[in-house]
Write a protein that holds these residues in place. Structure first.
Motif, short mmCIF file in Angstrom:
data_model
loop_
_atom_site.label_atom_id
_atom_site.label_comp_id
_atom_site.label_asym_id
_atom_site.label_seq_id
_atom_site.Cartn_x
_atom_site.Cartn_y
_atom_site.Cartn_z
N PRO A 180 3.53 0.26 21.34
CA PRO A 180 5.00 0.20 21.34
C PRO A 180 5.61 1.55 21.07
CG PRO A 180 4.13 -0.63 19.27
CD PRO A 180 2.94 -0.37 20.15
N ASN A 228 0.51 -6.66 28.61
CA ASN A 228 -0.47 -6.08 27.70
C ASN A 228 0.17 -5.31 26.54
OD1 ASN A 228 -2.59 -7.12 29.09
ND2 ASN A 228 -3.11 -5.23 30.18
N ASN A 229 1.49 -5.41 26.40
CA ASN A 229 2.15 -4.80 25.25
C ASN A 229 1.62 -5.45 23.97
OD1 ASN A 229 4.51 -5.07 23.13
ND2 ASN A 229 4.90 -3.21 24.29
N TYR A 233 11.16 -6.07 23.01
CA TYR A 233 10.81 -6.44 21.64
C TYR A 233 11.64 -7.62 21.15
CZ TYR A 233 8.12 -2.24 21.94
OH TYR A 233 7.22 -1.31 22.35
N GLU A 238 2.87 -6.30 21.12
CA GLU A 238 3.65 -7.38 20.52
C GLU A 238 3.52 -8.66 21.35
OE1 GLU A 238 4.79 -7.10 17.61
OE2 GLU A 238 4.53 -4.93 17.45
N ALA A 275 -0.80 -1.78 25.47
CA ALA A 275 0.25 -0.75 25.53
C ALA A 275 0.85 -0.60 24.15
CB ALA A 275 1.33 -1.18 26.52
N ASN A 315 4.51 -5.76 31.26
CA ASN A 315 4.68 -5.94 29.82
C ASN A 315 3.62 -6.86 29.19
OD1 ASN A 315 8.23 -6.07 30.37
ND2 ASN A 315 7.01 -4.32 29.75
#
Length: 470
Positions: A468, A349-350, A318, A352, A466, A347
């Motif tokens: 958070p 497709n996270n 993050y 944020e 995904a 990461n």
């Protein structure tokens, strides 16, 4: 008169030796008044009396070979007292208000660090007390036989996130000991972990009814109120925690979170800074500070905050995503894209990360790519930033009514979001600059992009994004 004034303390000293230091002047109400407001057994000698009683009345008569687990809130002295029984006993220290989290059979507690409210309302010694050492008619130490191990089993299950099991253990224990402030707090925590906020608040209040200074219950209450967006009430509880323990980082965090959402950014920043001062690796406090600074377009300081966090936690996803967001908003798309591209494939497709990618695509006026990222997040409807990005996308096509609808939803989710407020001005029918589309005049492409963005989800299709973990 003088002889009487000498006789009273002399009699007390003789009668209560070796605990005469507990004496308080009768003109001030003696031990009766002092007991509930001042520390009495400050030399911890009550642990001696309790240990001697336990040795004489329990240990001396035991025939079982099983080791007896004994807890105490003052271990230095207790270790000496039980030193001759090391093969029969297992001694462990526990804070009084953490006793349910430890595995013990008997306990010896003295009266220091016990809530004044509990002393004043006969809530101490606890249930299960089988012996008390009294001075002046008031207990300074207690020997406790554990009522049940259900409380310990409940906290063990809670640590492993086995919530139904934990709740059942807590219910079983509360049936025997309904006044247990600690187990009521644990029960409240289980409900918070299930996101059952009303039950969280109910059982936190039940815990506080038996101990108004139960810090864990106050923290659960503040957290639940902040989650319910009842920020004024959360701030009141957070201030209570600060009054009890000014260096409690979790309480300061809840205070900062409430202040942030009450649109008091400077005070919120102070609270988060104080939380970090007492807990150097408080990642969430760093992230909240960064969000405030981004909201007020202080991108340089926001980047500094994320850099500080990355020094402590180099792999914090993050911190990297929000740093990239700060860089993009400050106009540095190249560095922002470099950070995003350097993230592991897992990461990418996270949510944020996807939002930053969408911002970069919109900045390049690459609406086809932006539509793809927006479509990836189409199932998420509780994120103000996503609604802002959706609004920016349709504004790029001069679809102001749709932009207004998205921005209205964004403002409901995050009333203090300044980007949303600025976009609202652009979305007004009479004003706002015309935003050039890529391949101007290509109506077919625009319709295709809109159809991709607003397509009806296929049955059983799940979002690739995904969520958070906050």
């Amino acid at each position: 008169m003088i002889s009487i004034s000498i006789l009273i303390p002399f009699t007390f000293n003789v009668k209560n030796h070796p605990y005469q230091y507990v004496y308080f002047n009768e003109l001030q109400g003696g031990v009766k008044n002092a007991y509930k407001y001042y520390e009495t057994d400050y030399s911890c000698n009550g642990v001696l009396a309790g240990s001697e009683w336990l040795i004489e009345n329990v240990l001396a008569n035991r025939e079982e070979e099983q080791i007896l687990k004994i807890a105490t809130n003052y271990s230095p002295a207790a270790k000496e007292y039980f030193s001759g029984f090391s093969e029969q006993t297992e001694l462990q220290y526990t804070r009084y208000y953490e006793k349910s989290k430890r595995n013990w059979d008997y306990a010896v507690y003295y009266c220091a660090y016990i809530s004044a409210y509990q002393l004043q309302n006969n809530l101490w010694p606890p249930k299960g007390t089988i012996y008390t050492k009294e001075v002046g008619g008031f207990p300074i130490a207690a020997v406790v036989k554990r009522v049940s191990h259900e409380d310990y089993e409940g906290f063990e299950a809670l640590k492993k996130r086995r919530l139904p099991e934990a709740k059942q253990h807590f219910r079983n224990f509360l049936a025997l000991y309904p006044e247990s402030e600690e187990v009521l707090e644990g029960y409240s925590r289980a409900f918070l972990m299930e996101r059952n906020l009303d039950s969280t608040l109910y059982y936190a209040d039940q815990s506080l009814a038996y101990n108004p200074r139960q810090m864990g219950a106050l923290l659960l209450k503040a957290s639940a109120l902040n989650t319910k967006k009842e920020y004024n009430e959360a701030l009141i509880v957070a201030n209570e925690m600060s009054e009890i323990k000014s260096d409690f980082p979790e309480g300061l965090f809840q205070k900062g979170f409430a202040l942030k959402n009450l649109n008091q950014p400077n005070e919120a920043l102070k609270a988060f800074q104080q939380a970090i001062a007492h807990k150097k690796d408080y990642n969430q406090a760093y992230l909240q500070m960064g969000e405030i600074l981004i909201n007020y377009k202080n991108y340089k300081k926001a980047i500094d905050i994320y850099d500080q966090l990355l020094k402590e936690s180099p792999n914090d996803l993050y911190a990297k995503a929000y740093k990239a967001k700060s860089l993009q908003l400050s106009g540095d798309n190249i560095q922002a894209e470099s950070i995003i591209n350097s993230l592991p494939a897992a990461n990418q497709n996270n949510v944020e990360v996807v939002k930053v990618k969408c911002r970069i695509a919109l900045a390049k006026n690459d609406l086809a790519t932006a539509a793809n990222f927006i479509n990836m997040a189409r199932f998420i409807n509780n994120d103000a930033d996503l609604f802002a990005l959706r609004a920016k996308f349709v504004l790029a096509q001069n679809n102001r009514p749709q932009a207004e609808a998205f921005l209205k939803q964004a403002a409901e989710l995050d009333p203090i979001n300044r980007e949303v407020q600025e976009l609202m001005k652009l979305a007004q029918p009479a004003g706002g600059p015309q935003i050039t589309q890529q391949a101007a005049g290509d109506q077919a492409k625009t319709k295709e992009q809109q159809s991709v963005m607003f397509q009806k989800p296929k049955p059983k299709k799940t979002s690739p994004i995904a969520f958070p973990k906050r």
